[in-house]
Design an enzyme around this catalytic site. Structure first.
Site, mmCIF file in Angstrom:
data_model
loop_
_atom_site.group_PDB
_atom_site.id
_atom_site.type_symbol
_atom_site.label_atom_id
_atom_site.label_comp_id
_atom_site.label_asym_id
_atom_site.label_seq_id
_atom_site.Cartn_x
_atom_site.Cartn_y
_atom_site.Cartn_z
ATOM 1 N N LYS A 23 43.894 37.987 49.461
ATOM 2 C CA LYS A 23 45.012 38.389 50.323
ATOM 3 C C LYS A 23 45.016 39.905 50.557
ATOM 4 O O LYS A 23 45.167 40.352 51.686
ATOM 5 C CB LYS A 23 46.368 37.973 49.702
ATOM 6 C CG LYS A 23 46.508 36.479 49.466
ATOM 7 C CD LYS A 23 47.913 36.112 48.995
ATOM 8 C CE LYS A 23 48.297 36.673 47.644
ATOM 9 N NZ LYS A 23 47.483 36.193 46.513
ATOM 10 N N ARG A 98 57.053 34.176 47.508
ATOM 11 C CA ARG A 98 56.357 33.505 46.411
ATOM 12 C C ARG A 98 57.173 32.364 45.846
ATOM 13 O O ARG A 98 56.688 31.654 44.955
ATOM 14 C CB ARG A 98 56.108 34.520 45.315
ATOM 15 C CG ARG A 98 54.604 34.825 45.109
ATOM 16 C CD ARG A 98 54.522 35.697 43.968
ATOM 17 N NE ARG A 98 53.338 36.045 43.325
ATOM 18 C CZ ARG A 98 52.582 37.105 43.579
ATOM 19 N NH1 ARG A 98 52.794 37.837 44.638
ATOM 20 N NH2 ARG A 98 51.589 37.406 42.783
ATOM 21 N N ARG A 137 37.722 42.520 38.788
ATOM 22 C CA ARG A 137 38.468 43.180 39.865
ATOM 23 C C ARG A 137 38.887 44.602 39.465
ATOM 24 O O ARG A 137 39.345 44.840 38.353
ATOM 25 C CB ARG A 137 39.705 42.352 40.216
ATOM 26 C CG ARG A 137 40.498 42.949 41.349
ATOM 27 C CD ARG A 137 41.215 41.921 42.126
ATOM 28 N NE ARG A 137 42.483 41.535 41.534
ATOM 29 C CZ ARG A 137 43.394 40.817 42.195
ATOM 30 N NH1 ARG A 137 43.157 40.410 43.418
ATOM 31 N NH2 ARG A 137 44.515 40.496 41.615
ATOM 32 N N ARG A 170 43.675 46.079 36.611
ATOM 33 C CA ARG A 170 45.106 45.783 36.520
ATOM 34 C C ARG A 170 45.466 45.362 35.101
ATOM 35 O O ARG A 170 44.707 44.684 34.441
ATOM 36 C CB ARG A 170 45.472 44.673 37.507
ATOM 37 C CG ARG A 170 45.569 45.177 38.915
ATOM 38 C CD ARG A 170 45.791 44.089 39.912
ATOM 39 N NE ARG A 170 46.788 43.110 39.543
ATOM 40 C CZ ARG A 170 47.380 42.293 40.410
ATOM 41 N NH1 ARG A 170 47.084 42.370 41.695
ATOM 42 N NH2 ARG A 170 48.248 41.413 40.013
ATOM 43 N N ARG A 181 49.458 33.463 35.401
ATOM 44 C CA ARG A 181 49.710 33.729 36.827
ATOM 45 C C ARG A 181 49.250 32.554 37.687
ATOM 46 O O ARG A 181 49.901 32.203 38.671
ATOM 47 C CB ARG A 181 49.013 35.031 37.258
ATOM 48 C CG ARG A 181 49.752 36.267 36.743
ATOM 49 C CD ARG A 181 48.924 37.527 36.868
ATOM 50 N NE ARG A 181 48.520 37.807 38.229
ATOM 51 C CZ ARG A 181 47.392 38.438 38.560
ATOM 52 N NH1 ARG A 181 46.564 38.859 37.622
ATOM 53 N NH2 ARG A 181 47.111 38.647 39.810
HETATM 54 P P1 AMP Z 1 50.326 40.573 42.905
HETATM 55 O O1 AMP Z 1 49.780 41.955 43.014
HETATM 56 O O2 AMP Z 1 50.777 40.017 44.230
HETATM 57 O O3 AMP Z 1 49.399 39.635 42.175
HETATM 58 O O4 AMP Z 1 51.647 40.688 42.015
HETATM 59 C C1 AMP Z 1 51.607 41.178 40.693
HETATM 60 C C2 AMP Z 1 52.859 40.740 39.941
HETATM 61 O O5 AMP Z 1 54.018 41.277 40.587
HETATM 62 C C3 AMP Z 1 53.095 39.235 39.919
HETATM 63 O O6 AMP Z 1 52.395 38.589 38.879
HETATM 64 C C4 AMP Z 1 54.610 39.181 39.714
HETATM 65 O O7 AMP Z 1 54.960 39.491 38.388
HETATM 66 C C5 AMP Z 1 55.090 40.341 40.570
HETATM 67 N N1 AMP Z 1 55.344 39.921 41.986
HETATM 68 C C6 AMP Z 1 54.680 40.306 43.095
HETATM 69 N N2 AMP Z 1 55.216 39.765 44.198
HETATM 70 C C7 AMP Z 1 56.242 38.991 43.766
HETATM 71 C C8 AMP Z 1 57.169 38.155 44.436
HETATM 72 N N3 AMP Z 1 57.144 37.990 45.767
HETATM 73 N N4 AMP Z 1 58.090 37.500 43.681
HETATM 74 C C9 AMP Z 1 58.140 37.685 42.340
HETATM 75 N N5 AMP Z 1 57.291 38.440 41.654
HETATM 76 C C10 AMP Z 1 56.337 39.110 42.351
#
Ligand code: AMP
Length: 235
Positions: A23, A98, A137, A170, A181
């Site tokens: 994404k 999400r 990553r 990360r 996740r």
């Molecule tokens: P990502 O970079 O999109 O994988 O997001 C990293 C972390 O941020 C996720 O594992 C969640 O803890 C939090 N997060 C990101 N976007 C959301 C969302 N839309 N709703 C809830 N938690 C989020």
């Protein structure tokens, strides 16, 4: 983003897909190619954590555990982000919505402005491939570019091609947190595929065919969406 007649259409897109589906990579490319604002909830949250804001302090424990940050915090953050000037020319959402509650709140927010999501693109990648990608990553903490040690390495090891910052791993990509996740994705986010399918705006794209080919598939979807937006009249 222009339609075939060369008129400017504002398109609003969301990307769905498990962590590691691509994404962020695709949204960055969409920003560069079509000038869409790349709105990534995870990047916004990581910036808040880095800057030690009140939101960052609240969100951090959830992120480190691989759980979702509560909807109310996310919705306030996204409300503010989507109101910024760059998002008025169209956007691509990455990592948001999400949950069903987030999707419904987003619909309501857009509807109140006479707007809607024009297309939702689900990047489909097998779990085996996801695990392989996430294990190598690297991200840029400065400009949010994404790299993969084997398949998409930076030109200079450990350095961002785009802005020259030092790349990092990360903190939520240990094997246990990645497992969590993926589980959270299946339980809370995967149901959104059906939600958008029922609305008739879902497009599925095989996310394992290579970055360039995925982008070409997305280009065709965007072109179609821009035509429809053009048909509805400029906003
Ligand atoms: P990502 O970079 O999109 O994988 O997001 C990293 C972390 O941020 C996720 O594992 C969640 O803890 C939090 N997060 C990101 N976007 C959301 C969302 N839309 N709703 C809830 N938690 C989020």
């Amino acid at each position: 983003m222009c339609d075939r007649r060369g008129e400017k259409s504002v398109v609003r897109i969301a990307l769905l897909g498990a962590p590691g589906a691509g994404k962020g990579t695709q949204a960055n490319a969409m920003q560069e190619r079509w000038g869409l604002a790349h709105v990534a909830s995870g990047d916004l949250l990581r910036d808040n954590v880095k800057n030690d804001t009140e939101l960052g302090r609240k969100a951090k424990p959830y992120m480190e555990a691989g759980e979702l940050v509560p909807d109310d915090l996310i919705l306030d953050m996204m409300e503010e982000r989507l109101a910024r000037p760059d998002a008025q020319a169209g956007f691509v959402l990455d990592g948001f919505p999400r949950t069903l509650a987030q999707a419904e709140a987003l619909d309501a927010r857009l509807e109140a402005k006479g707007q809607q999501l024009d297309a939702v693109i689900n990047l489909v990648v097998s779990e085996e491939e996801i695990l392989r990608r996430l294990s190598g990553r690297l991200i840029c903490p400065q400009c949010h570019a994404v790299y993969q040690a084997e398949t998409m390495p930076p030109k200079q090891p450990g350095i961002c091609d785009r802005c020259g910052a030092k790349l990092v791993q990360r903190s939520d990509e240990s094997p246990e947190v990645v497992r969590k996740r993926l589980q959270v994705y299946e339980e809370q986010t995967a149901p959104l595929v059906d939600y958008y399918r029922k609305k008739g705006i879902l497009h599925e794209v095989d996310g394992a065919i290579g970055v360039e080919r995925v982008l070409e598939k997305i280009a065709a979807i965007l072109e179609e969406a821009a035509k429809q937006v053009g048909g509805r009249g400029s906003e």
